[in-house]
Design a protein around this motif. Structure first.
Motif: not given
Length: 181
Positions: A137-147
């Motif tokens: 549910a913590n999509t903001a944290s997931g954007r970091i490794p994706a970037k």
């Protein structure tokens, strides 16, 4: 295990090893960010001077043992969060964890800190992969490794590292980057 450098820099983020005299700044950053941190980090609730002092003491113990390497995240001269490398994903790997003061989110600071930690981890002898785990549910944290070009390995049940936080689903998303990136 060899230790990473005590100071790191990438983009706008400077990282330096936490020090005992950082207690007041750490406490202020956590208290000011409690509403932002509570859904994902159960330790943020009821945070006080003793919590900050114990965290900083434990940072020194963990650094000396090689089990974790925690850094203050600094922009300008202000501590705006914390990030670290954790030796809890098996041989040859380190896990990155991070949080940023609520007023500093969305500015790329966590991404810059994570980039610095990724480079430092992969420069250590015997480390060939770095992982990031976050609640689904913590999509903001997931954007970091994706970037940063981490590969999304999938989802799995959350580990019992600490009590569940109110926003967590109990499912972790696991990301990984390897030394041959």
């Amino acid at each position: 295990m060899a230790s990473p450098p005590e100071t790191l820099r990438h983009g706008q983020a400077s990282l330096r090893r936490w020090r005992p005299d950082d207690a007041a700044a750490l406490l202020a950053a956590v208290i000011e960010s409690q509403d932002h941190l509570r859904p994902w980090m159960p330790w943020a609730d009821h945070y006080d001077e003793n919590s900050a002092a114990e965290f900083l003491r434990e940072c020194g113990v963990q650094w000396a043992s090689g089990s974790a390497f925690a850094y203050a995240v600094i922009v300008g001269d202000q501590i705006v969060g914390s990030a670290g490398l954790h030796n809890r994903v098996g041989d040859g790997g380190l896990e990155i964890g991070y949080w940023v003061h609520g007023d500093w989110t969305g500015r790329g600071i966590a991404t810059d800190a994570t980039a610095a930690l990724t480079d430092a981890a992969l420069a250590l002898p015997g480390i060939d992969r770095v992982e990031i785990h976050h609640d689904a549910a913590n999509t903001a944290s997931g954007r970091i490794p994706a970037k940063l070009g981490y590969a999304r390995l999938g989802e799995r049940p959350a580990r019992d590292l600490w009590p569940a936080a109110p926003g967590e689903t109990g499912t972790d998303v696991v990301w990984q980057v390897t030394s041959d990136r």
